[in-house]
Design an enzyme around this catalytic site. Structure first.
Site, PDB file in Angstrom:
ATOM      1  N   TYR A 107     -12.313  -2.080  -3.923  1.00  0.00           N
ATOM      2  CA  TYR A 107     -12.855  -2.236  -2.568  1.00  0.00           C
ATOM      3  C   TYR A 107     -14.385  -2.142  -2.542  1.00  0.00           C
ATOM      4  O   TYR A 107     -14.967  -1.824  -1.501  1.00  0.00           O
ATOM      5  CB  TYR A 107     -12.238  -1.191  -1.633  1.00  0.00           C
ATOM      6  N   ASN A 153      -2.092   0.287   6.771  1.00  0.00           N
ATOM      7  CA  ASN A 153      -1.583  -0.983   7.298  1.00  0.00           C
ATOM      8  C   ASN A 153      -0.711  -1.779   6.318  1.00  0.00           C
ATOM      9  O   ASN A 153      -0.669  -3.004   6.358  1.00  0.00           O
ATOM     10  CB  ASN A 153      -2.730  -1.820   7.871  1.00  0.00           C
ATOM     11  N   HIS A 184      -2.174  -5.339   1.447  1.00  0.00           N
ATOM     12  CA  HIS A 184      -3.464  -6.013   1.235  1.00  0.00           C
ATOM     13  C   HIS A 184      -3.176  -7.442   0.813  1.00  0.00           C
ATOM     14  O   HIS A 184      -2.202  -7.695   0.107  1.00  0.00           O
ATOM     15  CB  HIS A 184      -4.268  -5.324   0.131  1.00  0.00           C
ATOM     16  N   ARG A 199      -1.854 -14.191   4.219  1.00  0.00           N
ATOM     17  CA  ARG A 199      -2.573 -13.532   5.325  1.00  0.00           C
ATOM     18  C   ARG A 199      -1.795 -13.709   6.640  1.00  0.00           C
ATOM     19  O   ARG A 199      -1.763 -12.808   7.482  1.00  0.00           O
ATOM     20  CB  ARG A 199      -3.984 -14.112   5.486  1.00  0.00           C
ATOM     21  N   LYS A 222       0.830  -1.214   0.000  1.00  0.00           N
ATOM     22  CA  LYS A 222       0.000   0.000   0.000  1.00  0.00           C
ATOM     23  C   LYS A 222       0.870   1.272   0.000  1.00  0.00           C
ATOM     24  O   LYS A 222       2.085   1.207   0.260  1.00  0.00           O
ATOM     25  CB  LYS A 222      -0.936  -0.045   1.211  1.00  0.00           C
ATOM     26  N   GLU A 259      -9.710 -10.636  -7.887  1.00  0.00           N
ATOM     27  CA  GLU A 259      -8.753  -9.530  -7.739  1.00  0.00           C
ATOM     28  C   GLU A 259      -7.607  -9.633  -8.756  1.00  0.00           C
ATOM     29  O   GLU A 259      -7.122  -8.616  -9.258  1.00  0.00           O
ATOM     30  CB  GLU A 259      -8.218  -9.509  -6.306  1.00  0.00           C
TER      31      GLU A 259
HETATM   32  P1  RTP Z   1      -7.048  -5.805   3.193  1.00  0.00           P
HETATM   33  O1  RTP Z   1      -8.367  -6.091   2.528  1.00  0.00           O
HETATM   34  O2  RTP Z   1      -6.529  -4.416   2.891  1.00  0.00           O
HETATM   35  O3  RTP Z   1      -6.042  -6.877   2.932  1.00  0.00           O
HETATM   36  O4  RTP Z   1      -7.256  -5.829   4.765  1.00  0.00           O
HETATM   37  P2  RTP Z   1      -8.090  -6.856   5.622  1.00  0.00           P
HETATM   38  O5  RTP Z   1      -8.660  -7.935   4.752  1.00  0.00           O
HETATM   39  O6  RTP Z   1      -7.209  -7.268   6.741  1.00  0.00           O
HETATM   40  O7  RTP Z   1      -9.247  -5.944   6.168  1.00  0.00           O
HETATM   41  P3  RTP Z   1     -10.686  -5.632   5.524  1.00  0.00           P
HETATM   42  O8  RTP Z   1     -11.730  -5.948   6.531  1.00  0.00           O
HETATM   43  O9  RTP Z   1     -10.823  -6.253   4.169  1.00  0.00           O
HETATM   44  O10 RTP Z   1     -10.643  -4.049   5.356  1.00  0.00           O
HETATM   45  C1  RTP Z   1      -9.990  -3.452   4.264  1.00  0.00           C
HETATM   46  C2  RTP Z   1      -9.148  -2.300   4.741  1.00  0.00           C
HETATM   47  O11 RTP Z   1     -10.003  -1.290   5.266  1.00  0.00           O
HETATM   48  C3  RTP Z   1      -9.389  -0.669   6.373  1.00  0.00           C
HETATM   49  N1  RTP Z   1     -10.200  -0.824   7.555  1.00  0.00           N
HETATM   50  N2  RTP Z   1     -10.392   0.145   8.393  1.00  0.00           N
HETATM   51  N3  RTP Z   1     -11.221   1.723  10.559  1.00  0.00           N
HETATM   52  C4  RTP Z   1     -11.622   0.462  10.479  1.00  0.00           C
HETATM   53  O12 RTP Z   1     -12.328  -0.060  11.320  1.00  0.00           O
HETATM   54  C5  RTP Z   1     -11.163  -0.320   9.353  1.00  0.00           C
HETATM   55  N4  RTP Z   1     -11.452  -1.578   9.131  1.00  0.00           N
HETATM   56  C6  RTP Z   1     -10.837  -1.895   7.971  1.00  0.00           C
HETATM   57  C7  RTP Z   1      -8.040  -1.328   6.596  1.00  0.00           C
HETATM   58  O13 RTP Z   1      -7.038  -0.545   6.001  1.00  0.00           O
HETATM   59  C8  RTP Z   1      -8.200  -2.657   5.892  1.00  0.00           C
HETATM   60  O14 RTP Z   1      -6.973  -3.129   5.449  1.00  0.00           O
HETATM   61 MG    MG Z   2      -9.778  -7.544   3.021  1.00  0.00          MG
END
Ligand code: RTP
Ligand code: MG
Length: 143
Positions: free
Chosen positions: A51, A114, A117, A87, A11, A128
């Site tokens: 997204y 963070n 992704h 992951r 990112k 994707e």
């Molecule tokens: P990613 O998709 O980026 O790999 O991350 P992830 O699966 O671990 O998390 P996901 O639930 O898919 O959320 C996508 C991205 O959105 C942001 N996020 N912010 N403020 C919040 O509560 C929150 N929750 C998610 C994070 O940057 C996350 O990577």
């Molecule tokens: Mg995700």
């Protein structure tokens, strides 16, 4: 175990910190092979489309704004259980909860910024991969 492919994105925060190579080393050390890669500065439309599953979430606008704030490095990783393995190497979404030695523990500062992704399922990985790469841009290893 099954050979899988997954999408990884370094990112804008991590690209800005100049740690693409350090993050690539984590993939290589875990036995994941990079079989496609491109650097891209996402447009708002591209980030929103990528997204789209999160479009009703309260953090969607900030997420799109962050993901378009600088270039990202996008790669297809291939290996045994690549989705889960990536992951695991990434660590928890919130770097404060990420296990020691994971990418997010070492390179991320907040849940919003963070570092990486990773696709969350084999099905979403296929979607994707097709979002960012044409078939001819994917280069399976011959040796
Ligand atoms: P990613 O998709 O980026 O790999 O991350 P992830 O699966 O671990 O998390 P996901 O639930 O898919 O959320 C996508 C991205 O959105 C942001 N996020 N912010 N403020 C919040 O509560 C929150 N929750 C998610 C994070 O940057 C996350 O990577
Ligand atoms: Mg995700």
């Amino acid at each position: 175990m099954a050979m899988e492919r997954t999408i990884s994105i370094v990112k804008p925060d991590a690209v800005g910190k100049n740690v693409i190579g350090k993050i690539y080393s984590r993939f290589e050390d875990a036995g994941l092979k990079i079989i496609a890669a491109k650097m891209k500065h996402l447009s708002q439309k591209e980030a929103e489309g990528f997204y789209a599953v999160h479009k009703e979430r309260p953090f969607f606008k900030d997420l799109v704004s962050f993901m378009t704030s600088g270039p990202v490095m996008i790669q297809v990783l291939e290996g045994e259980s690549a989705v889960a393995k990536n992951r695991e190497i990434m660590g928890a979404t919130n770097p404060k909860e990420a296990a020691a030695g994971t990418i997010r523990a070492d390179f991320a500062q907040s849940i919003d910024e963070n570092a990486v992704h990773g696709s969350d399922s084999v099905e979403n990985a296929a979607i994707e991969i097709a979002y960012f790469f044409s078939a001819t841009e994917i280069c399976p290893r011959t040796r």
